[in-house]
Design an enzyme around this catalytic site. Sequence first.
Site, PDB file in Angstrom:
ATOM      1  N   LYS A 146      -4.090  25.798 -42.057  1.00  8.15           N
ATOM      2  CA  LYS A 146      -3.322  24.733 -41.402  1.00  8.15           C
ATOM      3  C   LYS A 146      -4.301  23.628 -41.001  1.00  8.15           C
ATOM      4  CE  LYS A 146      -2.181  22.967 -37.985  1.00  8.15           C
ATOM      5  NZ  LYS A 146      -2.272  21.513 -37.561  1.00  8.15           N
TER       6      LYS A 146
ATOM      7  N   GLU B 193     -14.904  28.388 -33.118  1.00  9.97           N
ATOM      8  CA  GLU B 193     -15.966  27.408 -32.913  1.00  9.97           C
ATOM      9  C   GLU B 193     -15.373  26.290 -32.058  1.00  9.97           C
ATOM     10  OE1 GLU B 193     -19.224  24.529 -35.142  1.00  9.97           O
ATOM     11  OE2 GLU B 193     -18.082  25.965 -36.332  1.00  9.97           O
TER      12      GLU B 193
ATOM     13  N   CYS C 278     -18.794  18.368 -32.983  1.00 11.85           N
ATOM     14  CA  CYS C 278     -18.945  19.391 -31.951  1.00 11.85           C
ATOM     15  C   CYS C 278     -20.404  19.683 -31.647  1.00 11.85           C
ATOM     16  CB  CYS C 278     -18.209  20.667 -32.338  1.00 11.85           C
ATOM     17  SG  CYS C 278     -18.668  21.321 -33.950  1.00 11.85           S
TER      18      CYS C 278
ATOM     19  N   GLU D 158     -17.208  17.106 -22.573  1.00 16.69           N
ATOM     20  CA  GLU D 158     -17.343  16.707 -23.974  1.00 16.69           C
ATOM     21  C   GLU D 158     -16.524  15.441 -24.219  1.00 16.69           C
ATOM     22  OE1 GLU D 158     -17.359  18.852 -28.306  1.00 16.69           O
ATOM     23  OE2 GLU D 158     -15.664  19.297 -26.991  1.00 16.69           O
TER      24      GLU D 158
END
Length: 500
Positions: free
Chosen positions: A188, A264, A298, A396
Amino acid sequence: MDQNSTRLSPPAEPRDFGFYVDGKSVPAGERDVFLRNSPGHGCPVTRIPKCTAADLDRAVDAARAAFEDRRWSGLNGQARAAVLLRAGALIRERADEIAYWETLENGKPISQARAEVGGCADMFEYASGLARSLHGDSFNNLGDGMFGLVTREPVGVVGLITPWNFPFLILCERVPYILASGCTIVAKPSEVTSATTLILAGILTEAGLPDGCMNVVTGSGATIGQALLDHPRVDMLSFTGSTAVGRRVVEASGRSNFKKLGLELGGKNPQIVFADADLEDAADGVAFGMAFNTGQCCVSGSRLIVERAVADDVTQMVRDKLARAVVGDPLDEATQIGAITTDAQNSTILGYIEKGKAEGARLVCGGEPVDLGQGQFIAPTVFADVTPEMAIAREEIFGPVLTVLPFDTVDEAITIANDTEYGLAASVWTKNIDKALTVTRRVQAGRFWVNTTLAGGPELPLGGFKQSGWGREAGIYGVEEYTQVKSVHIEIGKRSPWIA
């Protein structure tokens, strides 16, 4: 795409894609479609089906049937390797096409997209060898009456949810390893960057992957993504995205069938620069590490932790580097920093920049949108006079924003680097091997770079410590992640009776 021009341009009309089940592309038909506008050009480029729960069931059924009849897992390693090698070759043949659609949907520079596609072919070629070398173990030390085997068996049907920042790269850091293990897949992709995942599905069929082994269902995370998480006939789920959503993935696994998970997640990654480093190299690496993929990465090096004696000099050097970086049309070969991929992320980044100003950080450069007449772009931004408790130093941002934090000792640098809930990646810049090894050992991060950043290949595993994730992708670890271990005890000779 104008094949006769050296300068690429967006398509005159958006390209229609279907979803992919049981070796075939399924047209959208009466389903609603998601019309994707290029973030670098503001024009429509793709139309993607909004699949239904029934479509997902169909894909899972295809993957389940393909796994249970052993059309893939029952093949020997050489046969699986041949398919993966062929897929790698086809990716190389279609690299320009893949990079073009990746750039259009994502907004990354075309030169970066092309390099990533080459790296993706490497992943398939490397994983082909792992398909042949994956093995278990044996125990000949159990006495004359017993022999032991440990086998690795594929987990089964793997659900794969991938994000919009590296649609093809993150996909290819997983798919060849999942297939090398003998599993089947229901993928997906993000609804805003689905094109290259669908292209890969067709490539795998052309390469000889049996029908049903790679399926792609398109739609939103809230509908198709959640349904994939909850699906009782999916044995494992690999998710790449934010830590906040990762928590929901863990909760969903507990509610359904205790799926095995590979995660992750987020990062707030330090780049530690000592005064004895090659400061020119360090400044260039820091600029690259924070601005690559417009910081939507990331493992982006978003915290510059720099020795106080050279902090001002290094900050100025980074500023000078970024002033020469080319922000522009993602389809221009000269562009180094492209567009912000989604409207929501654009707003989030600009909001953090305003928050940094309000918290008292000093804006060194950037801090504003870049008006190119079309698309959405943000100038690479550096904040100095940052303290560890500021939001821009802890959260982040997922954009081209760098915070500068000085230190005086090795221990202080390590403490600042570890002062985060994340542990995904880190870099250290020093010519002193003792410092490099000390920092590498003590900073909590799953990936580490010394005198470089964002380097790597298919051989070494990817993954994080702490709230940056579970498990590892790529390398032999990335194949083993998608297996289960079985212990087999074989008795030799006649059994000693329990009942005489």
